[in-house]
Design a protein around this motif. Structure first.
Motif, PDB file in Angstrom:
ATOM      1  N   UNK A  34       0.832  -1.207   0.000  1.00  0.00           N
ATOM      2  CA  UNK A  34       0.000   0.000   0.000  1.00  0.00           C
ATOM      3  C   UNK A  34       0.868   1.259   0.000  1.00  0.00           C
ATOM      4  N   UNK A  35       1.923   1.277   0.802  1.00  0.00           N
ATOM      5  CA  UNK A  35       2.800   2.446   0.857  1.00  0.00           C
ATOM      6  C   UNK A  35       3.502   2.671  -0.487  1.00  0.00           C
ATOM      7  N   UNK A  36       3.839   1.561  -1.169  1.00  0.00           N
ATOM      8  CA  UNK A  36       4.499   1.697  -2.474  1.00  0.00           C
ATOM      9  C   UNK A  36       3.535   2.260  -3.514  1.00  0.00           C
ATOM     10  N   UNK A  37       2.309   1.772  -3.487  1.00  0.00           N
ATOM     11  CA  UNK A  37       1.350   2.158  -4.528  1.00  0.00           C
ATOM     12  C   UNK A  37       0.586   3.429  -4.168  1.00  0.00           C
ATOM     13  N   UNK A  38       0.717   3.916  -2.927  1.00  0.00           N
ATOM     14  CA  UNK A  38      -0.060   5.051  -2.441  1.00  0.00           C
ATOM     15  C   UNK A  38       0.009   6.281  -3.350  1.00  0.00           C
ATOM     16  N   UNK A  39       1.208   6.686  -3.838  1.00  0.00           N
ATOM     17  CA  UNK A  39       1.244   7.877  -4.709  1.00  0.00           C
ATOM     18  C   UNK A  39       0.481   7.704  -6.017  1.00  0.00           C
ATOM     19  N   UNK A  40       0.208   6.441  -6.397  1.00  0.00           N
ATOM     20  CA  UNK A  40      -0.441   6.186  -7.689  1.00  0.00           C
ATOM     21  C   UNK A  40      -1.917   5.821  -7.556  1.00  0.00           C
ATOM     22  N   UNK A  41      -2.442   5.811  -6.317  1.00  0.00           N
ATOM     23  CA  UNK A  41      -3.828   5.381  -6.125  1.00  0.00           C
ATOM     24  C   UNK A  41      -4.788   6.291  -6.873  1.00  0.00           C
ATOM     25  N   UNK A  42      -4.631   7.615  -6.721  1.00  0.00           N
ATOM     26  CA  UNK A  42      -5.550   8.538  -7.364  1.00  0.00           C
ATOM     27  C   UNK A  42      -5.461   8.460  -8.896  1.00  0.00           C
ATOM     28  N   UNK A  43      -4.252   8.461  -9.498  1.00  0.00           N
ATOM     29  CA  UNK A  43      -4.201   8.282 -10.957  1.00  0.00           C
ATOM     30  C   UNK A  43      -4.781   6.954 -11.431  1.00  0.00           C
ATOM     31  N   UNK A  44      -4.587   5.869 -10.648  1.00  0.00           N
ATOM     32  CA  UNK A  44      -5.143   4.571 -11.049  1.00  0.00           C
ATOM     33  C   UNK A  44      -6.667   4.604 -10.997  1.00  0.00           C
ATOM     34  N   UNK A  45      -7.214   5.178  -9.921  1.00  0.00           N
ATOM     35  CA  UNK A  45      -8.677   5.284  -9.813  1.00  0.00           C
ATOM     36  C   UNK A  45      -9.231   6.139 -10.949  1.00  0.00           C
ATOM     37  N   UNK A  46      -8.592   7.286 -11.198  1.00  0.00           N
ATOM     38  CA  UNK A  46      -9.049   8.154 -12.273  1.00  0.00           C
ATOM     39  C   UNK A  46      -8.865   7.469 -13.628  1.00  0.00           C
ATOM     40  N   UNK A  47      -7.777   6.687 -13.777  1.00  0.00           N
ATOM     41  CA  UNK A  47      -7.578   5.926 -15.009  1.00  0.00           C
ATOM     42  C   UNK A  47      -8.689   4.922 -15.233  1.00  0.00           C
ATOM     43  N   UNK A  48      -9.126   4.254 -14.162  1.00  0.00           N
ATOM     44  CA  UNK A  48     -10.246   3.328 -14.282  1.00  0.00           C
ATOM     45  C   UNK A  48     -11.532   4.032 -14.666  1.00  0.00           C
ATOM     46  N   UNK A  49     -11.751   5.211 -14.088  1.00  0.00           N
ATOM     47  CA  UNK A  49     -12.945   5.990 -14.433  1.00  0.00           C
ATOM     48  C   UNK A  49     -12.905   6.391 -15.910  1.00  0.00           C
ATOM     49  N   UNK A  50     -11.736   6.845 -16.366  1.00  0.00           N
ATOM     50  CA  UNK A  50     -11.577   7.223 -17.775  1.00  0.00           C
ATOM     51  C   UNK A  50     -11.826   6.022 -18.682  1.00  0.00           C
ATOM     52  N   UNK A  51     -11.290   4.863 -18.291  1.00  0.00           N
ATOM     53  CA  UNK A  51     -11.465   3.659 -19.110  1.00  0.00           C
ATOM     54  C   UNK A  51     -12.936   3.276 -19.226  1.00  0.00           C
TER      55      UNK A  51
END
Length: 369
Positions: A34-51
């Motif tokens: 979780x700590x490793x992926x934490x900086x990318x959580x928001x872009x990943x969520x937004x990427x899923x929304x865009x997809x």
């Protein structure tokens, strides 16, 4: 039998310690990941929304053009990046060149502020003070700058911070669009994983909740964010035609207000007053009518763009947008509104379901209309 009973405490202790160690290790790995992926959580969520939002467009393009899904996804991704980066570079370039010209004119003493019209003093609440400050600035700008040196310095510092945040926001959007393109390219695998997670979490209701999630995301993006973008662009067209300074900043303000479900007229009203003070009455009246139409356009745009049965209370969108922005900046503004809308619809669907009256086969086969 007695030997087995005497060994029971030792067996329990050994297996309890073993289980505790395994749980602790798993917990540590989860926290570490979780700590490793934490900086990318928001872009990943937004990427899923865009997809989810762009997949119907990509599928239609693939069907009509004969391109593979991957190539259609790459084409839409490149176009989306162009739509984001070209205006961002133009805005940044215009801002930098405008700032340099402004500083150069100030240093050379050639910068001139036109005197205010008498109608400025008639504006409610701020008219007298605005007229006085404007008049002093037009007649003795050097003295005004010296008097308000600290305020100008603080404003410049805040402006630089805002520009830095703007750059990071654009970078986050770029990353999110690329992630969204990857999701669309691997849509079957991503869909299967999401479906399995939904079924794992919600059991027999997983398929229904998964379909509802897709419908809600598309509805909120089209009906809330899409309408906000349209209102922002229309506002920018009107402001650009009448020559309102810093049009890009006002467009951003309109976009933010529209996303949090507040009328854009809150931003456009002061601009209308400004246009009345610097332009002819006919031009100002036309701009006022345009601004009112833009502000009221959501009344017919939302029914056109939002799906049936997925209307979401304004308060939910407002809390999601403001909370998301406080948590993650401008990107959070978009993501927060969508995630809160999704959470609301899933919660309502969960409390409305009655397991005793719905069989497993009926639930799995349910389609979101």
């Amino acid at each position: 039998m007695s030997a087995q009973n005497s060994d029971s405490p030792h067996w329990f202790t050994k297996h309890a310690v073993d289980a505790a160690i395994k749980i602790a290790v798993i917990f540590m790995v989860v926290i570490w990941c979780f700590e490793i992926i934490k900086p990318f959580i928001m872009p990943i969520v937004w990427g899923g929304i865009i997809a989810i939002t762009l997949f119907p467009l990509v599928a239609k393009l693939s069907k009509k053009s004969g391109l593979s899904l991957g190539r259609s996804s790459a084409l839409v991704t490149v176009l989306s990046l162009a739509l984001l980066l070209v205006p961002a570079f133009m805005f940044s370039g215009a801002l930098v060149s405008g700032t340099q010209d402004f500083i150069g004119e100030i240093q050379e003493g050639t910068f001139v502020i036109p005197p205010p019209k008498e109608s400025v003093a008639d504006l409610p609440l701020i008219g007298d003070k605005l007229y006085s400050f404007w008049d002093k600035s037009s007649t003795n700008l050097d003295n005004v700058i010296k008097t308000h040196r600290e305020e100008i310095k603080n404003l410049a510092t805040k402006g630089a911070a805002v520009l830095g945040g703007f750059g990071m926001t654009v970078l986050q959007f770029v990353i999110s669009i690329i992630i969204g393109g990857v999701f669309i390219t691997n849509t079957k695998g991503a869909s299967d994983v999401c479906h399995k997670i939904a079924v794992r979490l919600a059991g027999s209701y997983g398929a229904e909740f998964s379909a509802l999630s897709v419908a809600t995301v598309r509805s909120v993006v089209q009906g809330v964010i899409g309408v906000a973008f349209i209102q922002s662009i229309l506002s920018g067209i009107g402001m650009g035609l009448v020559g309102v300074p810093a049009t890009g900043i006002w467009m951003l303000a309109v976009l933010i207000l529209a996303i949090v479900q507040l009328p854009p007229i809150l931003v456009l009203a002061p601009i209308i007053a400004y246009v009345f003070s610097v332009e002819s009455s006919s031009v100002a009246i036309m701009f006022m009518v345009w601004a009112i139409l833009v502000s009221a356009s959501d009344a017919f745009l939302k029914p056109m763009l939002m799906g049936r049965g997925v209307d979401i209370p304004m308060l939910i969108i407002l809390l999601g947008a403001i909370g998301g922005m406080m948590m993650s900046g401008i990107v959070g503004l978009f993501v927060g509104a969508v995630v809160m809308g999704l959470g609301y619809k899933l919660f309502i669907a969960w409390i409305d379901n009655e397991p005793s009256n719905v069989s497993q086969d009926d639930t799995v086969d349910t389609e979101v209309k």
